[in-house]
Design a protein around this motif. Structure first.
Motif, PDB file in Angstrom:
ATOM      1  N   ASN A 180       0.865  -1.172   0.000  1.00 20.16           N
ATOM      2  CA  ASN A 180       0.000   0.000   0.000  1.00 20.16           C
ATOM      3  C   ASN A 180       0.905   1.228   0.000  1.00 20.16           C
ATOM      4  O   ASN A 180       1.565   1.521   0.998  1.00 20.16           O
ATOM      5  N   ARG A 285     -10.107  -4.832   2.875  1.00 21.06           N
ATOM      6  CA  ARG A 285     -10.229  -4.318   4.245  1.00 21.06           C
ATOM      7  C   ARG A 285      -9.091  -3.369   4.623  1.00 21.06           C
ATOM      8  O   ARG A 285      -9.174  -2.687   5.635  1.00 21.06           O
ATOM      9  N   ARG A 286      -8.036  -3.352   3.842  1.00 20.85           N
ATOM     10  CA  ARG A 286      -6.882  -2.482   4.086  1.00 20.85           C
ATOM     11  C   ARG A 286      -6.328  -2.677   5.495  1.00 20.85           C
ATOM     12  O   ARG A 286      -6.000  -1.734   6.194  1.00 20.85           O
ATOM     13  N   GLN A 308     -12.046   0.601  -8.100  1.00 24.12           N
ATOM     14  CA  GLN A 308     -12.703   1.306  -7.000  1.00 24.12           C
ATOM     15  C   GLN A 308     -12.621   2.814  -7.144  1.00 24.12           C
ATOM     16  O   GLN A 308     -13.265   3.553  -6.392  1.00 24.12           O
ATOM     17  N   ALA A 310     -11.887   6.492  -6.703  1.00 23.57           N
ATOM     18  CA  ALA A 310     -11.440   7.293  -5.567  1.00 23.57           C
ATOM     19  C   ALA A 310     -11.419   6.494  -4.275  1.00 23.57           C
ATOM     20  O   ALA A 310     -10.714   6.845  -3.323  1.00 23.57           O
ATOM     21  N   ALA A 311     -12.209   5.425  -4.223  1.00 24.55           N
ATOM     22  CA  ALA A 311     -12.255   4.594  -3.019  1.00 24.55           C
ATOM     23  C   ALA A 311     -11.100   3.597  -2.967  1.00 24.55           C
ATOM     24  O   ALA A 311     -10.906   2.934  -1.957  1.00 24.55           O
ATOM     25  N   GLY A 312     -10.356   3.506  -4.054  1.00 22.11           N
ATOM     26  CA  GLY A 312      -9.239   2.584  -4.092  1.00 22.11           C
ATOM     27  C   GLY A 312      -7.985   3.204  -3.523  1.00 22.11           C
ATOM     28  O   GLY A 312      -8.026   4.239  -2.853  1.00 22.11           O
ATOM     29  N   PHE A 313      -6.844   2.587  -3.769  1.00 25.95           N
ATOM     30  CA  PHE A 313      -5.577   3.131  -3.288  1.00 25.95           C
ATOM     31  C   PHE A 313      -4.475   2.684  -4.223  1.00 25.95           C
ATOM     32  O   PHE A 313      -4.631   1.750  -5.013  1.00 25.95           O
TER      33      PHE A 313
END
Length: 450
Positions: A180, A285-286, A308, A310-313
């Motif tokens: 991440n 779940r990160r 995802q 903007a909700a992703g990473f």
């Protein structure tokens, strides 16, 4: 080793299931790991006019049934071969069996059906089980001359056992790390430091002390323990198996690798199943900042996270680390196609099926679903747009020449060694003393390969 694709694929077999989405069509909650299994599109299988690749007219006329056995994740490719063979040889039926969930289960099925008078003609062989296929299931020696000129013969040594090519590599993998990017940035970690185990542990300490509610590292253990150990030891040029087939689990490199794995275990619970736990914890779940994956599930995992929005990473991808001072020598995971037929005509038809299954379009379709190394150069060229979409995968091409054979444990109980070592590595990661545990594993494996 057992491919266990990100097994993500992964499991102890190269298998299905990558990082997947949640939800169901009727509003019923669906297990994220089951809601989408990547499938290969319909592909066109064919056989070039390579000498010996096509069955003779005599054999084509006499053979009416071919039996192929595969694990579930290979069912799509097998269907392409079945379609080709039945169209090329009217009256032929190709019976596919793809119920096995992993390679050990597949071996058990092959043995049972053989004893019951239903021998297989073609089977998918996990690289670490080649001794079982050659010595117990009768895998026939194969000639590279049967293959298209476009087949990348750098992969062929992975399918050799006892000096003979007993399985033509079809799906080839290696270990990797995903991380991440945001979590590493907040902890002040430079991803380049993850190249060695010392760098990984230093990064884990920084993440642990950064105030983030995230586990620094997760190395899923189900079926991966031996792979971690052998890959790390290989980076120092000391495989966990000697040239004579005996275990070599107490070398300085193996002990150093075990100490690293023991330390990793102190950062929190390590996932069991890489799909249902590892990837879900990382990508949905990160809960984890760094996780081990295998090549086949990288594209599926990245697609899910990218979708995802903007909700992703942001996700980073890199090869599995080496021991300090080591060089990347990836222990291969995956499988090859083996011919088990002893009858001449069955063998000729089985050979044609194998060559069809290695068609560029079949390899291309399979890589688009599971991002294994493409073993065909024409397929690789045709995958240009795929690699533009997932440029993170291109870095692994540099390691093809340095791929190392998976340990091949012989003996009547050699098939038990993978799980035996895995159990010992899991014990180390959950608190057992690394050195004494490796010594015990050495004694246990020595008995198994007698």
């Amino acid at each position: 080793m057992r491919a266990v694709p990100l097994t993500a694929a992964l499991t102890s077999v190269v298998t299905a299931g990558l990082l997947t989405a949640c939800g169901g069509g009727s509003g019923t909650a669906v297990d994220p790991a089951e809601s989408l299994r990547p499938t290969a599109r319909a592909a066109t299988a064919s056989v070039d006019d390579v000498n010996g690749a096509k069955a003779s007219a005599e054999c084509a006329a006499s053979v009416k049934t071919l039996r192929m056995y595969a694990v579930g994740s290979l069912n799509d490719a097998a269907k392409s071969g079945k379609a080709y063979m039945e169209a090329a040889h009217p009256g032929l039926t190709v019976e596919l069996s793809a119920d096995a969930t992993g390679y050990p289960e597949l071996v058990a099925q092959l043995s049972a059906d053989r004893a019951a008078g239903r021998p297989a003609d073609v089977a998918v062989a996990g690289f670490d089980l080649l001794p079982t296929f050659a010595d117990e299931l009768g895998a026939q020696p194969l000639s590279p001359k049967l293959l298209r000129a476009s087949y990348d013969q750098r992969f062929l040594p992975l399918g050799e056992y006892d000096g003979k090519l007993v399985a033509i590599p079809q799906q080839v993998s290696m270990l990797a790390l995903v991380y991440n990017v945001d979590a590493l940035k907040k902890a002040g970690v430079d991803p380049a430091t993850l190249k060695t185990t010392a760098g990984v542990l230093a990064a884990a300490e920084k993440i642990k002390n950064s105030g983030q509610s995230i586990q620094p590292i997760d190395l899923p253990t189900q079926g991966f323990g031996q792979w971690y150990l052998s890959t790390l030891a290989s980076s120092k040029g000391t495989p966990v198996q000697k040239a004579d087939g005996q275990p070599d689990l107490t070398t300085p490199a193996a002990r150093e690798a075990a100490a690293f794995l023991r330390k990793v275990g102190t950062y929190g619970p390590q996932s069991g199943d890489a799909t249902r736990e590892g990837l879900l914890r990382f990508g949905i779940r990160r809960e984890t900042a760094i996780s081990a994956v295998t090549l086949p599930s990288i594209s599926g995992g990245l697609k899910y996270i990218h979708d995802q929005g903007a909700a992703g990473f942001e996700v980073g991808v890199m090869p599995f680390p080496t021991l300090p001072g080591g060089t990347i020598r990836p222990v291969s995971g995956g499988n090859g196609l083996a011919i088990l037929s002893t009858d001449r005509c069955q063998r000729e038809m089985a050979t044609e099926l194998v060559v069809a299954l290695l068609s560029p379009d079949v390899i291309k379709a399979g890589t688009e679903a599971f991002s294994f190394f493409p073993v065909d150069n024409t397929a690789r060229t045709q995958l240009a747009s795929f690699y533009q979409q997932y440029p993170e995968l291109t870095q692994f091409d540099a390691f093809i020449p340095s791929l190392v054979q998976a340990p091949q444990w012989g003996g009547t109980r050699g098939g038990e060694v993978h799980d035996a070592i895995n159990d010992e590595v899991v014990a180390i990661m959950t608190g057992a003393d690394p050195n004494s545990t490796l010594a015990g594993a050495q004694r246990k494996v020595t008995e198994l390969v007698r």
